[in-house]
Design a protein around this motif. Structure first.
Motif, PDB file in Angstrom:
ATOM      1  N   MET A   1     -14.911   9.984  -0.306  1.00 24.80           N
ATOM      2  CA  MET A   1     -13.706  10.786  -0.057  1.00 24.80           C
ATOM      3  C   MET A   1     -12.918  10.172   1.085  1.00 24.80           C
ATOM      4  SD  MET A   1     -12.236  13.608  -0.966  1.00 24.80           S
ATOM      5  CE  MET A   1     -11.115  14.829  -0.381  1.00 24.80           C
ATOM      6  N   HIS A   2     -11.643   9.994   0.873  1.00 26.70           N
ATOM      7  CA  HIS A   2     -10.803   9.373   1.875  1.00 26.70           C
ATOM      8  C   HIS A   2      -9.800  10.354   2.474  1.00 26.70           C
ATOM      9  CE1 HIS A   2     -11.933   5.726  -0.567  1.00 26.70           C
ATOM     10  NE2 HIS A   2     -12.307   5.386   0.636  1.00 26.70           N
ATOM     11  N   ALA A   3     -10.141  11.624   2.531  1.00 26.38           N
ATOM     12  CA  ALA A   3      -9.200  12.604   3.070  1.00 26.38           C
ATOM     13  C   ALA A   3      -8.793  12.230   4.489  1.00 26.38           C
ATOM     14  CB  ALA A   3      -9.805  14.002   3.025  1.00 26.38           C
ATOM     15  N   SER A   4      -9.747  11.733   5.278  1.00 24.81           N
ATOM     16  CA  SER A   4      -9.409  11.338   6.638  1.00 24.81           C
ATOM     17  C   SER A   4      -8.484  10.123   6.625  1.00 24.81           C
ATOM     18  CB  SER A   4     -10.669  11.057   7.453  1.00 24.81           C
ATOM     19  OG  SER A   4     -11.384   9.983   6.879  1.00 24.81           O
ATOM     20  N   ASN A   5      -8.628   9.252   5.636  1.00 23.19           N
ATOM     21  CA  ASN A   5      -7.709   8.128   5.509  1.00 23.19           C
ATOM     22  C   ASN A   5      -6.291   8.631   5.246  1.00 23.19           C
ATOM     23  OD1 ASN A   5      -9.780   6.336   5.883  1.00 23.19           O
ATOM     24  ND2 ASN A   5      -9.673   5.422   3.863  1.00 23.19           N
ATOM     25  N   ALA A   6      -6.162   9.627   4.386  1.00 26.07           N
ATOM     26  CA  ALA A   6      -4.843  10.183   4.089  1.00 26.07           C
ATOM     27  C   ALA A   6      -4.219  10.759   5.353  1.00 26.07           C
ATOM     28  CB  ALA A   6      -4.939  11.242   2.997  1.00 26.07           C
ATOM     29  N   ALA A   7      -5.005  11.466   6.146  1.00 24.64           N
ATOM     30  CA  ALA A   7      -4.492  12.048   7.390  1.00 24.64           C
ATOM     31  C   ALA A   7      -4.073  10.960   8.367  1.00 24.64           C
ATOM     32  CB  ALA A   7      -5.549  12.959   8.016  1.00 24.64           C
ATOM     33  N   GLU A   8      -4.888   9.942   8.513  1.00 24.38           N
ATOM     34  CA  GLU A   8      -4.573   8.851   9.434  1.00 24.38           C
ATOM     35  C   GLU A   8      -3.349   8.075   8.947  1.00 24.38           C
ATOM     36  OE1 GLU A   8      -4.495   6.296  12.586  1.00 24.38           O
ATOM     37  OE2 GLU A   8      -5.639   8.156  12.411  1.00 24.38           O
ATOM     38  N   LEU A   9      -3.286   7.818   7.657  1.00 29.69           N
ATOM     39  CA  LEU A   9      -2.145   7.111   7.092  1.00 29.69           C
ATOM     40  C   LEU A   9      -0.864   7.919   7.293  1.00 29.69           C
ATOM     41  CD1 LEU A   9      -1.005   4.715   5.551  1.00 29.69           C
ATOM     42  CD2 LEU A   9      -1.666   5.866   3.426  1.00 29.69           C
ATOM     43  N   TYR A  10      -0.934   9.212   7.051  1.00 26.81           N
ATOM     44  CA  TYR A  10       0.220  10.084   7.259  1.00 26.81           C
ATOM     45  C   TYR A  10       0.684  10.017   8.713  1.00 26.81           C
ATOM     46  CZ  TYR A  10       3.200  14.203   7.280  1.00 26.81           C
ATOM     47  OH  TYR A  10       4.264  15.054   7.418  1.00 26.81           O
ATOM     48  N   ALA A  11      -0.266  10.032   9.636  1.00 28.72           N
ATOM     49  CA  ALA A  11       0.079   9.965  11.060  1.00 28.72           C
ATOM     50  C   ALA A  11       0.771   8.640  11.382  1.00 28.72           C
ATOM     51  CB  ALA A  11      -1.169  10.144  11.916  1.00 28.72           C
ATOM     52  N   GLN A  12       0.269   7.546  10.826  1.00 29.30           N
ATOM     53  CA  GLN A  12       0.878   6.240  11.095  1.00 29.30           C
ATOM     54  C   GLN A  12       2.279   6.147  10.501  1.00 29.30           C
ATOM     55  OE1 GLN A  12      -1.382   2.668  10.621  1.00 29.30           O
ATOM     56  NE2 GLN A  12      -3.266   3.604  11.353  1.00 29.30           N
ATOM     57  N   ILE A  13       2.431   6.639   9.283  1.00 28.82           N
ATOM     58  CA  ILE A  13       3.750   6.618   8.652  1.00 28.82           C
ATOM     59  C   ILE A  13       4.710   7.521   9.426  1.00 28.82           C
ATOM     60  CG2 ILE A  13       5.042   7.314   6.593  1.00 28.82           C
ATOM     61  CD1 ILE A  13       2.584   6.342   4.945  1.00 28.82           C
ATOM     62  N   SER A  14       4.250   8.694   9.815  1.00 23.37           N
ATOM     63  CA  SER A  14       5.089   9.648  10.542  1.00 23.37           C
ATOM     64  C   SER A  14       5.553   9.105  11.886  1.00 23.37           C
ATOM     65  CB  SER A  14       4.339  10.964  10.766  1.00 23.37           C
ATOM     66  OG  SER A  14       4.078  11.580   9.534  1.00 23.37           O
ATOM     67  N   ALA A  15       4.769   8.231  12.479  1.00 24.77           N
ATOM     68  CA  ALA A  15       5.112   7.659  13.777  1.00 24.77           C
ATOM     69  C   ALA A  15       6.239   6.630  13.671  1.00 24.77           C
ATOM     70  CB  ALA A  15       3.878   7.019  14.413  1.00 24.77           C
ATOM     71  N   ASP A  16       6.528   6.185  12.457  1.00 25.84           N
ATOM     72  CA  ASP A  16       7.580   5.192  12.224  1.00 25.84           C
ATOM     73  C   ASP A  16       8.752   5.884  11.538  1.00 25.84           C
ATOM     74  OD1 ASP A  16       9.241   3.187  11.136  1.00 25.84           O
ATOM     75  OD2 ASP A  16       7.564   1.792  10.929  1.00 25.84           O
ATOM     76  N   HIS A  17       9.752   6.270  12.333  1.00 24.83           N
ATOM     77  CA  HIS A  17      10.875   7.054  11.813  1.00 24.83           C
ATOM     78  C   HIS A  17      11.583   6.340  10.658  1.00 24.83           C
ATOM     79  CE1 HIS A  17      14.209   9.839  11.736  1.00 24.83           C
ATOM     80  NE2 HIS A  17      15.031   8.813  11.795  1.00 24.83           N
ATOM     81  N   ASP A  18      11.836   5.050  10.795  1.00 24.25           N
ATOM     82  CA  ASP A  18      12.545   4.319   9.746  1.00 24.25           C
ATOM     83  C   ASP A  18      11.752   4.291   8.446  1.00 24.25           C
ATOM     84  OD1 ASP A  18      14.648   3.850  11.480  1.00 24.25           O
ATOM     85  OD2 ASP A  18      13.957   1.845  12.036  1.00 24.25           O
ATOM     86  N   LEU A  19      10.452   4.072   8.562  1.00 22.80           N
ATOM     87  CA  LEU A  19       9.588   4.057   7.380  1.00 22.80           C
ATOM     88  C   LEU A  19       9.541   5.436   6.734  1.00 22.80           C
ATOM     89  CD1 LEU A  19       7.618   2.675   5.469  1.00 22.80           C
ATOM     90  CD2 LEU A  19       5.808   3.092   7.164  1.00 22.80           C
ATOM     91  N   THR A  20       9.430   6.463   7.551  1.00 22.13           N
ATOM     92  CA  THR A  20       9.403   7.840   7.034  1.00 22.13           C
ATOM     93  C   THR A  20      10.676   8.127   6.253  1.00 22.13           C
ATOM     94  OG1 THR A  20       8.028   8.565   8.872  1.00 22.13           O
ATOM     95  CG2 THR A  20       9.218  10.271   7.688  1.00 22.13           C
ATOM     96  N   GLN A  21      11.830   7.759   6.824  1.00 24.47           N
ATOM     97  CA  GLN A  21      13.106   8.004   6.152  1.00 24.47           C
ATOM     98  C   GLN A  21      13.216   7.199   4.856  1.00 24.47           C
ATOM     99  OE1 GLN A  21      15.446  10.378   6.967  1.00 24.47           O
ATOM    100  NE2 GLN A  21      13.715  10.967   8.234  1.00 24.47           N
ATOM    101  N   ALA A  22      12.764   5.957   4.887  1.00 24.81           N
ATOM    102  CA  ALA A  22      12.823   5.116   3.689  1.00 24.81           C
ATOM    103  C   ALA A  22      11.960   5.703   2.570  1.00 24.81           C
ATOM    104  CB  ALA A  22      12.376   3.692   4.011  1.00 24.81           C
ATOM    105  N   LEU A  23      10.785   6.188   2.924  1.00 23.33           N
ATOM    106  CA  LEU A  23       9.909   6.792   1.914  1.00 23.33           C
ATOM    107  C   LEU A  23      10.495   8.093   1.380  1.00 23.33           C
ATOM    108  CD1 LEU A  23       6.407   6.100   3.458  1.00 23.33           C
ATOM    109  CD2 LEU A  23       7.259   5.258   1.263  1.00 23.33           C
ATOM    110  N   PHE A  24      11.121   8.870   2.248  1.00 21.56           N
ATOM    111  CA  PHE A  24      11.738  10.116   1.810  1.00 21.56           C
ATOM    112  C   PHE A  24      12.863   9.816   0.808  1.00 21.56           C
ATOM    113  CE2 PHE A  24      14.835  13.577   2.244  1.00 21.56           C
ATOM    114  CZ  PHE A  24      14.032  14.647   1.904  1.00 21.56           C
ATOM    115  N   ARG A  25      13.711   8.843   1.153  1.00 24.53           N
ATOM    116  CA  ARG A  25      14.803   8.473   0.239  1.00 24.53           C
ATOM    117  C   ARG A  25      14.242   7.959  -1.082  1.00 24.53           C
ATOM    118  NH1 ARG A  25      16.945   6.650   5.068  1.00 24.53           N
ATOM    119  NH2 ARG A  25      16.247   4.535   4.651  1.00 24.53           N
TER     120      ARG A  25
END
Length: 77
Positions: A1-25
């Motif tokens: 189970m990689h649930a902790s990976n998903a949480a860590e990945l989300y945190a890393q992506i969330s820390a990068d505003h430009d990446l977060t916006q690009a993924l949202f778009r």
């Protein structure tokens, strides 16, 4: 189970505003492509996740921005 990976990945992506916006778009235009991109990012960061793990993690979040992303991108999720 990689649930902790998903949480860590989300945190890393969330820390990068430009990446977060690009993924949202991308999610608005191509939801399944956004999921694929998140999976690729997980591989790059050494945090492998599956599309189901991403869906499960996002749906468990209790912040309105993430919930909005989920609702708008649900078609491909």
């Amino acid at each position: 189970m990689h649930a902790s990976n998903a949480a860590e990945l989300y945190a890393q992506i969330s820390a990068d505003h430009d990446l977060t916006q690009a993924l949202f778009r991308q999610a608005l235009q191509d939801p399944s492509g956004a999921i694929s991109r998140i999976i690729e990012l997980g591989q790059q960061f050494g945090l492998p996740v599956t599309s189901q793990e991403i869906r499960t993690y996002i749906s468990s979040l209790d912040d309105s921005v993430s919930k909005q992303w989920l609702v708008k991108a649900r078609g491909g999720l």
